[in-house]
Enzyme design. Structure first.
Site, PDB file in Angstrom:
ATOM      1  N   VAL A   2       0.828  -1.210   0.000  1.00  0.00           N
ATOM      2  CA  VAL A   2       0.000   0.000   0.000  1.00  0.00           C
ATOM      3  C   VAL A   2       0.868   1.268   0.000  1.00  0.00           C
ATOM      4  O   VAL A   2       0.594   2.222  -0.727  1.00  0.00           O
ATOM      5  CB  VAL A   2      -0.964   0.007   1.214  1.00  0.00           C
TER       6      VAL A   2
ATOM      7  N   LYS B 205      -6.386  -1.617  10.447  1.00  0.00           N
ATOM      8  CA  LYS B 205      -7.633  -1.953  11.163  1.00  0.00           C
ATOM      9  C   LYS B 205      -7.374  -2.481  12.564  1.00  0.00           C
ATOM     10  O   LYS B 205      -8.123  -2.196  13.493  1.00  0.00           O
ATOM     11  CB  LYS B 205      -8.446  -2.964  10.357  1.00  0.00           C
TER      12      LYS B 205
ATOM     13  N   VAL C 243     -11.232  -0.283   6.476  1.00  0.00           N
ATOM     14  CA  VAL C 243     -12.410  -1.153   6.298  1.00  0.00           C
ATOM     15  C   VAL C 243     -12.793  -1.170   4.825  1.00  0.00           C
ATOM     16  O   VAL C 243     -13.035  -0.117   4.226  1.00  0.00           O
ATOM     17  CB  VAL C 243     -13.612  -0.654   7.135  1.00  0.00           C
TER      18      VAL C 243
ATOM     19  N   GLY D   3     -11.185  -1.646   2.094  1.00  0.00           N
ATOM     20  CA  GLY D   3     -10.221  -1.127   1.114  1.00  0.00           C
ATOM     21  C   GLY D   3     -10.677   0.069   0.323  1.00  0.00           C
ATOM     22  O   GLY D   3     -10.789   1.177   0.847  1.00  0.00           O
TER      23      GLY D   3
ATOM     24  N   GLY E  81      -2.410 -14.710  -4.260  1.00  0.00           N
ATOM     25  CA  GLY E  81      -2.024 -13.568  -3.431  1.00  0.00           C
ATOM     26  C   GLY E  81      -3.209 -12.959  -2.703  1.00  0.00           C
ATOM     27  O   GLY E  81      -3.144 -11.820  -2.227  1.00  0.00           O
TER      28      GLY E  81
ATOM     29  N   GLU F  97      -2.949 -14.520   3.083  1.00  0.00           N
ATOM     30  CA  GLU F  97      -1.593 -14.461   3.610  1.00  0.00           C
ATOM     31  C   GLU F  97      -1.100 -15.868   3.930  1.00  0.00           C
ATOM     32  O   GLU F  97      -1.892 -16.812   4.005  1.00  0.00           O
ATOM     33  CB  GLU F  97      -1.587 -13.600   4.869  1.00  0.00           C
TER      34      GLU F  97
ATOM     35  N   LYS G 292     -13.047  -5.009  11.849  1.00  0.00           N
ATOM     36  CA  LYS G 292     -13.718  -4.048  10.965  1.00  0.00           C
ATOM     37  C   LYS G 292     -15.116  -3.703  11.490  1.00  0.00           C
ATOM     38  O   LYS G 292     -15.543  -2.546  11.409  1.00  0.00           O
ATOM     39  CB  LYS G 292     -13.771  -4.597   9.539  1.00  0.00           C
TER      40      LYS G 292
HETATM   41  N1  NAP Z   1      -2.549  -4.868   1.229  1.00  0.00           N
HETATM   42  C1  NAP Z   1      -3.834  -4.505   1.171  1.00  0.00           C
HETATM   43  O1  NAP Z   1      -4.540  -4.838   0.229  1.00  0.00           O
HETATM   44  C2  NAP Z   1      -4.424  -3.656   2.254  1.00  0.00           C
HETATM   45  C3  NAP Z   1      -5.736  -3.186   2.121  1.00  0.00           C
HETATM   46  C4  NAP Z   1      -6.286  -2.372   3.107  1.00  0.00           C
HETATM   47  C5  NAP Z   1      -5.528  -2.077   4.242  1.00  0.00           C
HETATM   48  N2  NAP Z   1      -4.267  -2.575   4.370  1.00  0.00           N
HETATM   49  C6  NAP Z   1      -3.491  -2.227   5.550  1.00  0.00           C
HETATM   50  O2  NAP Z   1      -2.402  -1.400   5.134  1.00  0.00           O
HETATM   51  C7  NAP Z   1      -1.285  -1.621   5.978  1.00  0.00           C
HETATM   52  C8  NAP Z   1      -0.074  -1.991   5.131  1.00  0.00           C
HETATM   53  O3  NAP Z   1      -0.370  -3.185   4.438  1.00  0.00           O
HETATM   54  P1  NAP Z   1       0.588  -3.724   3.270  1.00  0.00           P
HETATM   55  O4  NAP Z   1      -0.144  -4.824   2.623  1.00  0.00           O
HETATM   56  O5  NAP Z   1       1.118  -2.589   2.455  1.00  0.00           O
HETATM   57  O6  NAP Z   1       1.785  -4.345   4.151  1.00  0.00           O
HETATM   58  P2  NAP Z   1       3.236  -4.736   3.644  1.00  0.00           P
HETATM   59  O7  NAP Z   1       3.258  -4.977   2.186  1.00  0.00           O
HETATM   60  O8  NAP Z   1       3.728  -5.816   4.573  1.00  0.00           O
HETATM   61  O9  NAP Z   1       4.097  -3.404   3.911  1.00  0.00           O
HETATM   62  C9  NAP Z   1       4.484  -2.967   5.161  1.00  0.00           C
HETATM   63  C10 NAP Z   1       5.868  -2.362   5.041  1.00  0.00           C
HETATM   64  O10 NAP Z   1       6.211  -1.744   6.296  1.00  0.00           O
HETATM   65  C11 NAP Z   1       7.475  -2.260   6.713  1.00  0.00           C
HETATM   66  N3  NAP Z   1       7.485  -2.328   8.182  1.00  0.00           N
HETATM   67  C12 NAP Z   1       6.615  -2.971   8.959  1.00  0.00           C
HETATM   68  N4  NAP Z   1       6.946  -2.805  10.256  1.00  0.00           N
HETATM   69  C13 NAP Z   1       8.062  -2.043  10.264  1.00  0.00           C
HETATM   70  C14 NAP Z   1       8.881  -1.545  11.292  1.00  0.00           C
HETATM   71  N5  NAP Z   1       8.632  -1.796  12.591  1.00  0.00           N
HETATM   72  N6  NAP Z   1       9.934  -0.786  10.950  1.00  0.00           N
HETATM   73  C15 NAP Z   1      10.208  -0.517   9.660  1.00  0.00           C
HETATM   74  N7  NAP Z   1       9.482  -0.974   8.629  1.00  0.00           N
HETATM   75  C16 NAP Z   1       8.400  -1.729   8.929  1.00  0.00           C
HETATM   76  C17 NAP Z   1       7.543  -3.648   6.109  1.00  0.00           C
HETATM   77  O11 NAP Z   1       8.878  -4.085   6.049  1.00  0.00           O
HETATM   78  P3  NAP Z   1       9.149  -5.697   6.130  1.00  0.00           P
HETATM   79  O12 NAP Z   1       8.436  -6.288   4.943  1.00  0.00           O
HETATM   80  O13 NAP Z   1      10.603  -5.803   6.068  1.00  0.00           O
HETATM   81  O14 NAP Z   1       8.532  -6.150   7.411  1.00  0.00           O
HETATM   82  C18 NAP Z   1       6.925  -3.409   4.732  1.00  0.00           C
HETATM   83  O15 NAP Z   1       7.856  -2.903   3.810  1.00  0.00           O
HETATM   84  C19 NAP Z   1      -1.725  -2.709   6.962  1.00  0.00           C
HETATM   85  O16 NAP Z   1      -2.193  -2.112   8.152  1.00  0.00           O
HETATM   86  C20 NAP Z   1      -2.862  -3.410   6.255  1.00  0.00           C
HETATM   87  O17 NAP Z   1      -3.795  -4.033   7.147  1.00  0.00           O
HETATM   88  C21 NAP Z   1      -3.701  -3.347   3.384  1.00  0.00           C
END
Ligand code: NAP
Length: 431
Positions: free
Chosen positions: A14, A107, A134, A136, A188, A191, A206
């Site tokens: 994201v 969330k 919530v 997306g 994908g 998880e 949510k």
């Molecule tokens: N993906 C979706 O479709 C989606 C939809 C709606 C909401 N969300 C929400 O959006 C948020 C991000 O999701 P995402 O899918 O983008 O996650 P993601 O791909 O895992 O990205 C998170 C990034 O943050 C980094 N990170 C996490 N903890 C860290 C820390 N303590 N210090 C430094 N870097 C850190 C991670 O590094 P590492 O990989 O090295 O840990 C990764 O690069 C989440 O809260 C998720 O619930 C996601």
């Protein structure tokens, strides 16, 4: 007006897309907001490599430790897209207390720390936006918070988890649950550890956010009556579709009771339910999300779209950044208020679906019906479709509306019958 300077924490799925879109759409955002958004800093474990890949200029600070972000001077707002709970909680609370505004898609953070976040925002007179948390890309939270703010919300029904909706869609087509999960992971859509999705906890988070937004009180996730889809078997899907004319969906359900002079009370579920095939939510397939809002004046409103993915989530995050920018430009940015606890309603009567496994002996069925009848629960449908193992046969039944505590008492007595196995599945029927 000087530019609004933001720091983006988390450059994963994201975060990367958010940064890309912020840069690609900077001119149209400026025109709509009246000022420019400037990315002052990014933070990620691999900040330098990610910043390079995203083509960010050298002027953008790169941090690998989110604990350094709150101390960074000249930042107006933090966009938290790291996921997880502990690191985002520390970052967001510190930022809000210091008067920095926050946009987050997290969330879990919102559902579990709603009260603390409200207190921190009130202390720092800062704003918190969280549309992507919530469903997306579906703008359900802003619709509830602004467009429907003058209405009275009576109920919200949502398919809020794309992973489980994909699995249930495949199961309705006859696929085995384990194969459906593997397929979701290959695509994908699930998880590596899908526990929070399958157990209903993700949906409960949510529902907690929706309830808290609608009532202005904090409904803790533990107050959401939660069960997952692991107990749903292919025979339940087949029975629901062919005999009952219903489809099984993992639904977040919120019933809101408005009370004169008092805060609204809620009844909340995150559980698989049997919904009529003609219901609009029954047609929501694959990884899609949908939310049906029942409002007193507006009537039924249906929101449909992609609940996850880089584009949908980043679209919601950009909308929040724009909303925040407009509030800052106009100066009309009241602090987010700390909420009180949400009053919770007793469970209302409903019809139940029950699948039992019984020894194939005469009198078993009548023993079950006697227990239910003895407690005043009337049966709507009862079915013995055939053997489910060398010894046990399944019994599927549905009831007319019954008080949940009475149904649970009946269930305890049924499960204590000598010829009934402890294995069983219970779901509610949506009227
Ligand atoms: N993906 C979706 O479709 C989606 C939809 C709606 C909401 N969300 C929400 O959006 C948020 C991000 O999701 P995402 O899918 O983008 O996650 P993601 O791909 O895992 O990205 C998170 C990034 O943050 C980094 N990170 C996490 N903890 C860290 C820390 N303590 N210090 C430094 N870097 C850190 C991670 O590094 P590492 O990989 O090295 O840990 C990764 O690069 C989440 O809260 C998720 O619930 C996601």
């Amino acid at each position: 007006m000087r530019p609004i300077r933001i720091a983006v924490a988390g450059l994963g799925v994201v975060g990367s897309e958010t940064v890309r879109l912020l840069r690609a759409r900077s001119e149209s955002l400026r025109q709509r907001m009246g000022t420019r958004i400037e990315i002052a800093a990014v933070c990620d474990r691999h900040a330098s490599a990610m910043a390079k890949r995203l083509g960010l200029p050298a002027s953008v600070r790169r941090l690998s430790d989110p604990r350094l972000l709150p101390g960074l001077p000249g930042v107006d707002a933090v966009v938290e897209l790291m996921g997880g709970l502990d690191a985002p909680r520390s970052l967001v609370l510190a930022s809000l207390r210091q008067g920095r505004h926050v946009v987050t898609a997290n969330k879990r953070l919102l559902a579990h720390c709603w009260k603390e976040l409200g207190q921190a925002a009130a202390q720092g007179r800062s704003r918190l936006h969280f549309e992507a948390s919530v469903a997306g890309g579906i703008p359900i939270l802003k619709a509830l918070d602004t467009s429907l703010a003058g209405d009275r919300i009576e109920a919200v029904y949502g398919i809020l988890n794309g992973t489980t909706n994909f699995i249930l869609t495949r199961m309705a087509e006859g696929m085995d649950p384990a194969a459906a999960l593997r397929r979701a992971q290959e695509l994908g859509l699930a998880e590596a550890d899908p526990t929070r999705d399958l157990s209903g906890q993700d949906t409960a988070d949510k529902v907690s956010i929706l309830a808290s937004l609608v009532t202005g009180s904090w409904l803790r996730p533990a107050q959401v009556n939660t069960s997952g889809i692991t107990g749903v078997a292919p025979e339940d899907m087949a029975f629901a579709e062919t005999v009952l004319g219903r489809r099984i969906k993992l639904l977040g359900t919120l019933r809101v009771l408005s009370r004169a002079g008092r805060r609204p009370a809620v009844e909340a579920f995150a559980a698989p339910v049997l919904i009529p095939l003609a219901h609009p939510l029954a047609a929501v397939r694959d990884e899609f999300n949908a939310v049906l809002v029942r409002a007193t004046s507006a009537g039924d409103l249906m929101f449909y779209g992609r609940g996850a993915g880089a584009g949908p989530a980043a679209s919601a995050v950009l909308g929040d950044i724009l909303a925040l920018g407009r509030e800052l430009v106009s100066g009309a940015a009241p602090a987010s208020a700390p909420p009180g606890p949400a009053p919770v309603l007793g469970e209302s009567a409903c019809s139940f679906y029950l699948r039992l496994a019984a020894l194939d002996r005469p009198g078993v069925l009548s023993a079950v019906t006697q227990v239910l009848g003895g407690l005043g629960i009337s049966i709507s449908t009862i079915h013995q479709p055939g053997a489910c193992g060398p010894k046990h046969i399944p019994i599927m039944l549905t009831t007319h509306p019954a008080r949940p505590e009475t149904f649970r008492r009946a269930l305890r007595r049924i499960l204590a019958l000598p010829d009934i196995s402890r294995r069983h599945t219970v779901m509610r029927l949506l009227p």
